[in-house]
Design a protein around this motif. Structure first.
Motif, PDB file in Angstrom:
ATOM      1  N   TYR A   4       0.900  -1.105  -0.051  1.00 52.28           N
ATOM      2  CA  TYR A   4       0.027   0.239  -0.118  1.00 52.28           C
ATOM      3  C   TYR A   4       0.847   1.014   0.002  1.00 52.28           C
ATOM      4  CZ  TYR A   4       0.684  -0.363   4.966  1.00 52.28           C
ATOM      5  OH  TYR A   4       1.329  -0.771   6.246  1.00 52.28           O
ATOM      6  N   ARG A   9       0.390   2.442  -7.108  1.00 52.65           N
ATOM      7  CA  ARG A   9      -1.191   2.436  -6.530  1.00 52.65           C
ATOM      8  C   ARG A   9      -1.214   3.743  -6.550  1.00 52.65           C
ATOM      9  NH1 ARG A   9      -3.427  -1.495  -2.025  1.00 52.65           N
ATOM     10  NH2 ARG A   9      -5.199  -1.172  -3.343  1.00 52.65           N
ATOM     11  N   ASP A 555      -9.503  -2.126   2.453  1.00 55.32           N
ATOM     12  CA  ASP A 555      -8.156  -1.972   1.563  1.00 55.32           C
ATOM     13  C   ASP A 555      -6.505  -0.662   2.563  1.00 55.32           C
ATOM     14  OD1 ASP A 555      -5.484  -0.980  -0.321  1.00 55.32           O
ATOM     15  OD2 ASP A 555      -6.752  -1.344  -1.862  1.00 55.32           O
TER      16      ASP A 555
END
Length: 599
Positions: A4, A9, A555
């Motif tokens: 992450y 991303r 997430d």
């Protein structure tokens, strides 16, 4: 590196949540272009950059370009990498479909360009300059010039350069003295240009120089400058490179960084005059060149993000691996567990995220100006893009100095040693606030031109949007969001006071405004960067709520975005307050007189 934290991303998140890429692509009438495609393109760019470009970054630093009798010889491996780069279609990503381009949105091109410059900034400068040449010819070139040069530039078979600066004409382009004399259907160009990035190399069959020069009867000053295409090799009847033109690289600059990018002194006309072709109308060259320069300024700002992101990745890896001292249980303690190291890493991380958000949102404004439903909407988006350009270029490149330096600090003594690579990022970043207009020039443009174009209305509109974001944050259920909202409102109030002072007393404090303009530019960068991180935090919190309500997994990226916005709001957004205080001051001690320099 945790998934992450991955920059790709984060770019995808910004495209989806802040830019609304799907809607933008629909408005551009691009069938099949959507968020899914954007993610695939970004992922593939990341793979290519990691496997092909990044391994050559240190090679370029250690074995920079060389000049010999055959011209400039690029870094070993660069030619093969460029061939793969062009064959993969990366040079044509956002170019006009009419000339072989893929015509994808500019904002997607910006996301991809970040990756190239992170991987190998010296290499990426070459296609970056070509992009500027393509834009200038698309906007201002005759049909004949477009037919001769655009397809080759877009395909990557040829590269382009921008030739402005001369030994006695740096930022003051009114002093350009390169001459152009008409001769049939072309002109003879004579003069010397300096600081020409990728002005010569052996990677392609031709190099297309866009050159500012002055006609014999041209008016004095910037109103008398024309723009010319001057190819390295003249074209034969089939449009292929043939005879070499009268243009030579006579020397290469020995630089602090970006050694893999040849910075050339080019001499035009040593043997009678280089043949050049007029772009557009006579004496309008500077206006045409600004098509390239405005694009280049946003691209250089993006380089500030790119080099900071690369420094962050390097610093994070080192901090996780390097041990210093012991934990309570006696095991070795990685330095990432020390609070001050975490502060530096999070400054790098959140600074990069704020810059990425600004770069992509500013780039999307150019796309939106293109698709606006009426002239008034187009003007609004164009003014927003123009307002953001000096902030993107100035703030992001200045901030990169701090961030790449922090990476050296994270490495400690090893950061000062060339073998670790931390010093290269620091050195490479130092050019960014200088070229394509220094920070002072960007700040004067912001305060003296962009604010004055509409009496600050675009800036006030931006503040209103940030205020709306702050109100959304204040009402969020997460106490972290409320904290971010309060900090953002305080910064907006400080910036508003400074803006009023600058606009209301502009004529009375012209010299003072010129002295505080860089402070106002930096204030604007931290404010907008913090505000965009706040917008990202609002979007992340909403996604969290939706996932919880539907029973889906959370997430980790979403919580990371909220944490980033909180850190930036607490650690960096307060800079707006003290910079605003300087901007609102009644006197400027820097202009105290010559005696202030006496010992």
């Amino acid at each position: 590196m945790s998934d992450y934290f991955h920059p790709y991303r984060d770019a995808e998140f910004i495209l989806e949540q802040l830019v609304n890429f799907d809607e933008l692509s629909q408005q551009l009438n691009l069938d099949g272009v959507n968020q899914e495609l954007a993610s695939a393109v970004i992922s593939e760019a990341g793979r290519f950059a990691s496997e092909v470009l990044a391994p050559l970054n240190s090679v370029g630093d250690q074995q920079g370009a060389m000049l010999n009798e055959q011209g400039v010889q690029q870094t070993p491996g660069f030619a093969e990498a460029y061939q793969q780069f062009a064959e993969a279609g990366w040079t044509s990503l956002t170019a006009e479909e009419e000339f072989g381009g893929q015509q994808l949105p500019q904002v997607l091109g910006t996301a991809v360009n970040e990756i190239w410059h992170s991987a190998n900034m010296a290499f990426a400068l070459c296609p970056m300059l070509s992009q500027g040449a393509i834009e200038a010819l698309c906007a201002h070139g005759s049909e004949k010039l477009q037919q001769q040069y655009l397809e080759q530039l877009i395909s990557g078979r040829w590269t382009g350069t921008m030739n402005l600066t001369e030994p006695n004409a740096g930022s003051d382009l009114a002093a350009v003295s390169t001459k152009a004399v008409a001769e049939g259907d072309h002109y003879r160009i004579s003069g010397q240009k300096i600081f020409i990035t990728w002005g010569d190399h052996q990677m392609t069959d031709n190099i297309v120089h866009l050159v500012l020069a002055r006609l014999p009867d041209a008016p004095a000053g910037v109103k008398g400058i024309s723009l010319f295409v001057v190819p390295k090799f003249l074209l034969d009847e089939n449009g292929e490179p043939a005879e070499m033109n009268d243009v030579r690289c006579v020397s290469l600059e020995h630089k602090l960084g970006i050694h893999g990018s040849p910075t050339c002194v080019l001499s035009f006309g040593d043997e009678g005059g280089a043949i050049g072709y007029l772009v557009g109308e006579p004496n309008r060259g500077l206006m045409y060149m600004f098509t390239m320069m405005n694009s280049a300024r946003q691209s250089v700002g993006l380089q500030g993000l790119s080099i900071s992101e690369r420094a962050y990745q390097q610093g994070l890896t080192y901090a996780r691996e390097r041990t210093q001292g012991r934990r309570a249980d006696g095991s070795a303690k990685p330095i990432i567990e020390y609070p001050d190291v975490r502060r530096m890493l999070l400054t790098l991380k959140t600074g990069s995220e704020a810059m990425r958000a600004l770069a992509l949102v500013a780039s999307a404004e150019l796309d939106r100006a293109q698709i606006a439903g009426d002239a008034e909407q187009a003007k609004t988006h164009q003014l927003r893009a123009e307002l953001m350009t000096p902030i993107v270029k100035g703030w992001m490149t200045e901030f990169a100095q701090e961030l790449t330096s922090l990476n050296v600090q994270i490495h400690g003594g090893m950061g000062f040693i060339e073998e670790t690579g931390a010093a290269q990022h620091f050195r490479d970043a130092r050019i960014l606030p200088i070229y394509e207009g220094t920070t002072g020039i960007q700040a004067l443009d912001l305060i003296g031109r962009k604010l004055q174009m509409d009496q600050g209305e675009s800036y006030r509109s931006l503040l209103a949007e940030l205020t709306q974001t702050a109100r959304q944050l204040e009402t969020g259920s997460d106490p972290r969001l409320a904290k971010i909202g309060r900090k953002l409102l305080k910064a907006i109030d400080a910036a508003s006071s400074a803006l009023r002072k600058i606009l209301e007393e502009g004529n009375d404090r012209a010299e003072l405004n010129a002295g505080i303009c860089v402070h106002f530019l930096m204030l604007s960068g931290f404010l907008v960067g913090g505000g965009l991180l706040g917008q990202a935090a609002v979007a992340a919190a909403q996604l969290q709520r939706q996932a919880e309500e539907s029973g889906q997994a959370l997430d980790p990226l979403w919580d990371s975005k909220i944490s980033s916005a909180e850190f930036f709001a607490v650690q960096l957004l307060p800079r707006v307050g003290y910079l605003a205080e300087i901007c609102a001051s009644e006197s400027l001690s820097a202009m105290a007189g010559e005696d202030c320099f006496e010992q």
